[in-house]
Motif scaffolding. Structure first.
Motif, PDB file in Angstrom:
ATOM      1  N   GLU A   1       8.333  18.278  -0.873  1.00 18.15           N
ATOM      2  CA  GLU A   1       8.803  17.292  -1.945  1.00 18.15           C
ATOM      3  C   GLU A   1       8.836  16.103  -1.266  1.00 18.15           C
ATOM      4  N   THR A   2       8.650  14.987  -1.819  1.00 15.40           N
ATOM      5  CA  THR A   2       8.952  13.558  -1.716  1.00 15.40           C
ATOM      6  C   THR A   2       9.642  13.096  -2.749  1.00 15.40           C
ATOM      7  N   THR A   3      10.467  12.225  -2.369  1.00 15.60           N
ATOM      8  CA  THR A   3      11.551  11.175  -3.271  1.00 15.60           C
ATOM      9  C   THR A   3      11.101   9.924  -3.224  1.00 15.60           C
ATOM     10  N   GLN A   4      10.795   9.583  -4.449  1.00 17.94           N
ATOM     11  CA  GLN A   4      10.220   8.120  -4.570  1.00 17.94           C
ATOM     12  C   GLN A   4      11.261   7.131  -4.629  1.00 17.94           C
ATOM     13  N   CYS A   5      11.067   6.043  -3.836  1.00 18.87           N
ATOM     14  CA  CYS A   5      12.412   5.012  -3.564  1.00 18.87           C
ATOM     15  C   CYS A   5      11.731   3.711  -3.544  1.00 18.87           C
ATOM     16  N   TYR A   6      12.737   2.812  -3.503  1.00 17.85           N
ATOM     17  CA  TYR A   6      12.652   1.343  -2.803  1.00 17.85           C
ATOM     18  C   TYR A   6      13.500   1.172  -1.469  1.00 17.85           C
ATOM     19  N   GLY A   7      12.436   0.945  -0.383  1.00 18.69           N
ATOM     20  CA  GLY A   7      13.148   1.182   0.887  1.00 18.69           C
ATOM     21  C   GLY A   7      13.321  -0.534   1.136  1.00 18.69           C
ATOM     22  N   SER A   8      14.782  -0.630   1.481  1.00 17.99           N
ATOM     23  CA  SER A   8      14.852  -2.169   1.873  1.00 17.99           C
ATOM     24  C   SER A   8      15.425  -2.062   3.697  1.00 17.99           C
ATOM     25  N   CYS A   9      14.825  -2.703   4.295  1.00 19.83           N
ATOM     26  CA  CYS A   9      15.021  -2.881   5.619  1.00 19.83           C
ATOM     27  C   CYS A   9      15.913  -4.020   5.991  1.00 19.83           C
ATOM     28  N   ILE A  10      17.117  -3.811   6.578  1.00 17.02           N
ATOM     29  CA  ILE A  10      18.105  -4.791   7.010  1.00 17.02           C
ATOM     30  C   ILE A  10      17.541  -5.326   8.247  1.00 17.02           C
ATOM     31  N   THR A  11      17.467  -6.541   8.298  1.00 15.67           N
ATOM     32  CA  THR A  11      16.946  -7.449   9.501  1.00 15.67           C
ATOM     33  C   THR A  11      17.831  -8.457   9.991  1.00 15.67           C
TER      34      THR A  11
ATOM     35  N   SER B   1       7.358   6.647  -0.366  1.00 19.15           N
ATOM     36  CA  SER B   1       7.751   8.131  -0.683  1.00 19.15           C
ATOM     37  C   SER B   1       8.309   8.567   0.337  1.00 19.15           C
ATOM     38  N   VAL B   2       9.345   9.138   0.258  1.00 18.77           N
ATOM     39  CA  VAL B   2      10.181   9.559   1.595  1.00 18.77           C
ATOM     40  C   VAL B   2      10.275  11.365   1.421  1.00 18.77           C
ATOM     41  N   VAL B   3       9.536  11.929   2.510  1.00 22.47           N
ATOM     42  CA  VAL B   3       9.483  13.193   2.533  1.00 22.47           C
ATOM     43  C   VAL B   3      10.903  13.938   2.664  1.00 22.47           C
ATOM     44  N   SER B   4      11.219  14.801   1.519  1.00 22.44           N
ATOM     45  CA  SER B   4      12.669  15.438   1.603  1.00 22.44           C
ATOM     46  C   SER B   4      12.592  16.668   1.531  1.00 22.44           C
ATOM     47  N   LYS B   5      11.605  17.243   1.729  1.00 21.07           N
ATOM     48  CA  LYS B   5      11.719  18.683   1.776  1.00 21.07           C
ATOM     49  C   LYS B   5      10.325  19.222   2.421  1.00 21.07           C
ATOM     50  N   ALA B   6      10.247  19.839   3.464  1.00 18.96           N
ATOM     51  CA  ALA B   6       9.080  20.513   4.233  1.00 18.96           C
ATOM     52  C   ALA B   6       9.273  21.918   4.920  1.00 18.96           C
TER      53      ALA B   6
ATOM     54  N   ILE C   1      17.686   1.227   3.889  1.00 24.36           N
ATOM     55  CA  ILE C   1      18.589   1.677   2.633  1.00 24.36           C
ATOM     56  C   ILE C   1      17.326   2.246   1.820  1.00 24.36           C
ATOM     57  N   PHE C   2      17.668   3.459   1.172  1.00 27.18           N
ATOM     58  CA  PHE C   2      16.669   3.806   0.221  1.00 27.18           C
ATOM     59  C   PHE C   2      17.445   4.198  -1.096  1.00 27.18           C
ATOM     60  N   TYR C   3      16.829   3.291  -2.122  1.00 24.91           N
ATOM     61  CA  TYR C   3      17.346   3.352  -3.461  1.00 24.91           C
ATOM     62  C   TYR C   3      16.471   4.437  -4.174  1.00 24.91           C
ATOM     63  N   ARG C   4      17.008   5.339  -4.741  1.00 24.52           N
ATOM     64  CA  ARG C   4      16.035   6.299  -5.511  1.00 24.52           C
ATOM     65  C   ARG C   4      15.601   5.758  -6.816  1.00 24.52           C
ATOM     66  N   GLU C   5      14.210   5.900  -7.057  1.00 21.46           N
ATOM     67  CA  GLU C   5      13.704   5.381  -8.360  1.00 21.46           C
ATOM     68  C   GLU C   5      14.375   6.067  -9.440  1.00 21.46           C
ATOM     69  N   GLY C   6      14.778   5.500 -10.470  1.00 25.21           N
ATOM     70  CA  GLY C   6      15.083   6.167 -11.752  1.00 25.21           C
ATOM     71  C   GLY C   6      16.509   6.794 -11.493  1.00 25.21           C
TER      72      GLY C   6
ATOM     73  N   VAL D   1       0.632  -1.235   0.190  1.00 25.95           N
ATOM     74  CA  VAL D   1      -0.031  -0.068   0.002  1.00 25.95           C
ATOM     75  C   VAL D   1       1.079   1.014   0.154  1.00 25.95           C
ATOM     76  N   PRO D   2       0.549   2.480  -0.309  1.00 27.68           N
ATOM     77  CA  PRO D   2       1.276   3.733  -0.381  1.00 27.68           C
ATOM     78  C   PRO D   2       2.010   3.902   0.983  1.00 27.68           C
ATOM     79  N   VAL D   3       2.975   4.058   1.112  1.00 28.15           N
ATOM     80  CA  VAL D   3       3.860   4.428   2.226  1.00 28.15           C
ATOM     81  C   VAL D   3       4.414   5.860   2.258  1.00 28.15           C
ATOM     82  N   THR D   4       4.012   6.748   3.126  1.00 26.76           N
ATOM     83  CA  THR D   4       5.178   8.058   3.224  1.00 26.76           C
ATOM     84  C   THR D   4       5.877   7.779   4.541  1.00 26.76           C
ATOM     85  N   ILE D   5       6.896   8.299   4.465  1.00 20.92           N
ATOM     86  CA  ILE D   5       8.116   7.831   5.113  1.00 20.92           C
ATOM     87  C   ILE D   5       8.523   9.478   5.732  1.00 20.92           C
ATOM     88  N   LEU D   6       8.485   9.701   7.045  1.00 20.35           N
ATOM     89  CA  LEU D   6       8.981  11.254   7.468  1.00 20.35           C
ATOM     90  C   LEU D   6      10.251  10.360   8.300  1.00 20.35           C
TER      91      LEU D   6
END
Ligand code: RIB
Ligand code: CA
Length: 316
Positions: free
Chosen positions: A256-266, A296-301, A276-281, A184-189
């Motif tokens: 601004e938000t930055t679209q990423c693939y977030g990978s959590c180290i467990t 979507s990672v909030v990158s400016k507010a 780890i956030f891999y920026r899309e594109g 589902v859509p996730v916005t990360i602060l």
């Protein structure tokens, strides 16, 4: 007309979570359907007491539900509580009149989402154990969550639980991984959005102690946090959960938000709990372009407006 967000707040309520709850309770842009708590900053029971005290102060009768007492792994990650033993400054300010509901937090989340498919947004302000348990119990229903807003991860900056991991993820990284993979859509602060322009300095906190009931409550609740921060040479407190809630309550706050693939180290080790956030594109020097995105990672507010806008709400 600004959108009204129907939210469930999932929290490990200490000082900054309490500030977020007061902000949400006093905002016309959100409707709090309920608050579910998990252990994190404080014990499960204390998180429920702190949540009820904050909601009652804000004149909100949203129900509170107890959830997970420990992370998915069952093994508690030791963390020093920077907010004091009760999470609220050890000042004996938590005396709610109400009681938490009998129903388990996970059942409340699932029943609410089932009854409002595509409409409920979950604001995760603590370890996401309750969300992971709900996903494990009924993934199909959890795929009907409209959006998850997570105060979690270090964003594109340093961690606080460790140099690379943020507290909410570190307390239950497997749960965070399950949440990221829900789809589902996730916005990360992340913590990086919680830097100096958003801090309440000692002068402001002293001023708040002479202010409204909500200002006095939060200034007192964060007094142990101030001591901890001063130990690191910072005479100010940060309120990451309130910054996260501002992103939902104030439609203009996120720039601004930055679209990423977030990978959590467990995996156990130095990077446990790192996301780890891999920026899309984006073409990295030594790896193929990432074509997928889960957050979507909030990158400016409008961070410089945060303290005054939050206190305007506390004074109302
Ligand atoms: O790392 C900050 C986060 O951890 C905040 O949500 C704070 O309340 C703690 O839960
Ligand atoms: Ca929290």
């Amino acid at each position: 007309m600004a959108e009204i967000h129907k939210i469930i707040v999932d929290s490990d309520t200490a000082g900054d979570d309490a500030a977020a709850l007061i902000l949400a309770a006093r905002s016309k842009t959100v409707e709090i359907l309920g608050v579910t708590v998990a252990a994190g900053n404080v014990s499960l029971e204390q998180a429920a007491l702190n949540s009820m005290a904050a909601l009652e102060l804000a004149g909100c009768d949203a129900p509170v539900y107890l959830g997970a007492t420990a992370p998915l792994s069952g093994e508690e990650k030791e963390c020093f509580s920077v907010y004091g033993k009760d999470g609220m400054g050890e000042a004996d300010i938590v005396h709610p009149k109400g009681k938490p509901r009998e129903k388990h937090a996970v059942d409340f989340i699932l029943e609410t989402v089932r009854a409002n498919p595509g409409e409920v947004e979950i604001v995760a302000l603590g370890p996401v154990t309750n969300l992971a348990l709900a996903i494990q119990k009924d993934r199909e229903t959890m795929c009907k969550v409209k959006r998850i807003w997570s105060m979690g991860t270090a964003g594109f900056g340093p961690g606080n639980a460790t140099p690379v991991a943020e507290f909410n993820v570190y307390k239950d990284a497997p749960a965070y991984k399950i949440m990221l993979e829900l789809g589902v859509p996730v916005t990360i602060l992340g913590l990086d959005m919680d830097d100096e322009p958003t801090w309440h300095d000692e002068k402001k906190l002293e001023e708040m102690k002479e202010g409204s009931e909500a200002q006095r409550f939060i200034a007192t609740a964060t007094r142990k946090l101030l001591e901890f921060k001063k130990g690191n040479g910072i005479a100010a407190v940060d309120l990451p959960d309130a910054v996260a809630m501002a992103c939902i309550c104030w439609p203009d706050f996120v720039e601004e938000t930055t679209q990423c693939y977030g990978s959590c180290i467990t995996e156990p080790g130095e990077t446990y709990g790192m996301v780890i956030f891999y920026r899309e594109g984006f073409t990295y020097d030594s790896m193929p372009k990432i074509g997928k995105c889960n957050v979507s990672v909030v990158s400016k507010a409008k961070k410089s407006e945060f303290v005054d806008r939050l206190n305007a709400v506390f004074k109302s």
